[in-house]
Design a protein around this motif. Sequence first.
Motif, PDB file in Angstrom:
ATOM      1  N   ASP A 298      -3.707  16.713   1.940  1.00  0.00           N
ATOM      2  CA  ASP A 298      -3.515  15.604   2.867  1.00  0.00           C
ATOM      3  C   ASP A 298      -3.595  14.345   2.015  1.00  0.00           C
ATOM      4  N   GLN A 299      -2.524  13.578   1.949  1.00  0.00           N
ATOM      5  CA  GLN A 299      -2.574  12.368   1.145  1.00  0.00           C
ATOM      6  C   GLN A 299      -3.636  11.408   1.676  1.00  0.00           C
ATOM      7  N   ILE A 300      -4.174  10.579   0.803  1.00  0.00           N
ATOM      8  CA  ILE A 300      -5.088   9.533   1.252  1.00  0.00           C
ATOM      9  C   ILE A 300      -4.388   8.723   2.341  1.00  0.00           C
ATOM     10  N   GLY A 301      -5.081   8.553   3.484  1.00  0.00           N
ATOM     11  CA  GLY A 301      -4.489   7.869   4.626  1.00  0.00           C
ATOM     12  C   GLY A 301      -3.974   8.807   5.703  1.00  0.00           C
ATOM     13  N   PHE A 302      -4.036  10.121   5.449  1.00  0.00           N
ATOM     14  CA  PHE A 302      -3.439  11.090   6.367  1.00  0.00           C
ATOM     15  C   PHE A 302      -4.382  12.275   6.589  1.00  0.00           C
ATOM     16  N   GLY A 303      -4.187  12.944   7.741  1.00  0.00           N
ATOM     17  CA  GLY A 303      -4.888  14.191   8.010  1.00  0.00           C
ATOM     18  C   GLY A 303      -6.394  14.043   7.928  1.00  0.00           C
ATOM     19  N   LYS A 304      -7.031  14.926   7.179  1.00  0.00           N
ATOM     20  CA  LYS A 304      -8.481  14.936   7.054  1.00  0.00           C
ATOM     21  C   LYS A 304      -8.981  14.074   5.898  1.00  0.00           C
ATOM     22  N   SER A 305      -8.071  13.416   5.185  1.00  0.00           N
ATOM     23  CA  SER A 305      -8.469  12.549   4.074  1.00  0.00           C
ATOM     24  C   SER A 305      -8.952  11.194   4.582  1.00  0.00           C
ATOM     25  N   SER A 306      -9.586  10.446   3.681  1.00  0.00           N
ATOM     26  CA  SER A 306     -10.079   9.101   4.016  1.00  0.00           C
ATOM     27  C   SER A 306      -8.919   8.183   4.393  1.00  0.00           C
ATOM     28  N   LYS A 307      -9.241   7.139   5.166  1.00  0.00           N
ATOM     29  CA  LYS A 307      -8.228   6.194   5.660  1.00  0.00           C
ATOM     30  C   LYS A 307      -8.565   4.763   5.206  1.00  0.00           C
ATOM     31  N   PRO A 308      -8.550   4.510   3.907  1.00  0.00           N
ATOM     32  CA  PRO A 308      -8.921   3.171   3.439  1.00  0.00           C
ATOM     33  C   PRO A 308      -7.802   2.155   3.647  1.00  0.00           C
TER      34      PRO A 308
END
Length: 334
Positions: free
Chosen positions: A105-115
């Motif tokens: 999951d790219q950063i910003g998507f799915g279960k990854s962080s949303k910075p």
Amino acid sequence: MPAQRLLLALALLLSAPVSAQPQAQKAPEALGIAMEGYPYPAPVQYLPLTIQGQDVRMAYMDVPPSGKANGRTVVLLHGKNFFGAYWRDTLRALSQAGYRVVVPDQIGFGKSSKPAIDYSFHLLASNTKRLLEQLGIQKAAVVGHSMGGMLATRFARLFPEATTHLVLENPIGLEDYRFAVPWRSTEELYRGQLGTTEESIRNYQKTYYVTWRPEYDEYVQVMFRQTLSGEYPRLAWVSAATEQMIFQQPVVHEFPLVQAPVLLVIGQEDRTVVGRARVAPENLSKLGQYPELGKRAAKAFPRASLVELPGVGHIPHFEAPEKWHTALLGFLGK
């Protein structure tokens, strides 16, 4: 007597079957923007990263081959309105064919962080390369759908030594949207995201398919339930920022520079255009013409094969999984 009648009426009301009483419709339950509690088809792990001064975590699945191992790895890159779990059937097909499969999951998507950061395809590609290095993977076939196709192309350009094959499934960015789609600021895009409704999500996702099926509504509900979260404004900003990334960072002009062999799988009914709502009706028919765009892209890449799927829209791995898997495994097996 009146008191007795009142008591009798109350008794009858309380003794009425539950089914005779009106049922309140259960309100949808909010889903956290890190998709807490949403099941993925394989165990999810996390790679810690520090990006632009922020400590974040990149979620991923690392699935070993379930069939006879062939020693090769495939990376699956998701589209903008999706996340790694929607690859579940393709993940299974590849694993059964002997491949190790990595699904971030790219950063910003799915279960990854949303910075709230400056998003770029260079950054996302570099994060993906760091994940592969962490897993001890030196080379991989890279598969990208929709926005993931733009990211996969950027990965192949940045890391040709690590890319054995490049597979693009109905990628967006086969044309340069800056030439035909009016620009909007990230703030404007963000305000538009805050106005998202269940109906607007469903109406947009219906454009992906030739024929809508009830099972596709799962991905509508995921996005809608996230809008009910108290953290949704943060996700809305990321969505706006990554739309701006797509608009401002075209990859189409670099197709001739890609060294890896390329497979293009193009559903012929796809007409996806990023920012279509901002395009004048008289100009919209000139954009998103995937039958033409697929042929043009196949000529632009130095080594490309084109598989055209009639009667299929934006997501072949949903609408025509057998044809998609046949094309994918056939290409990787060469």
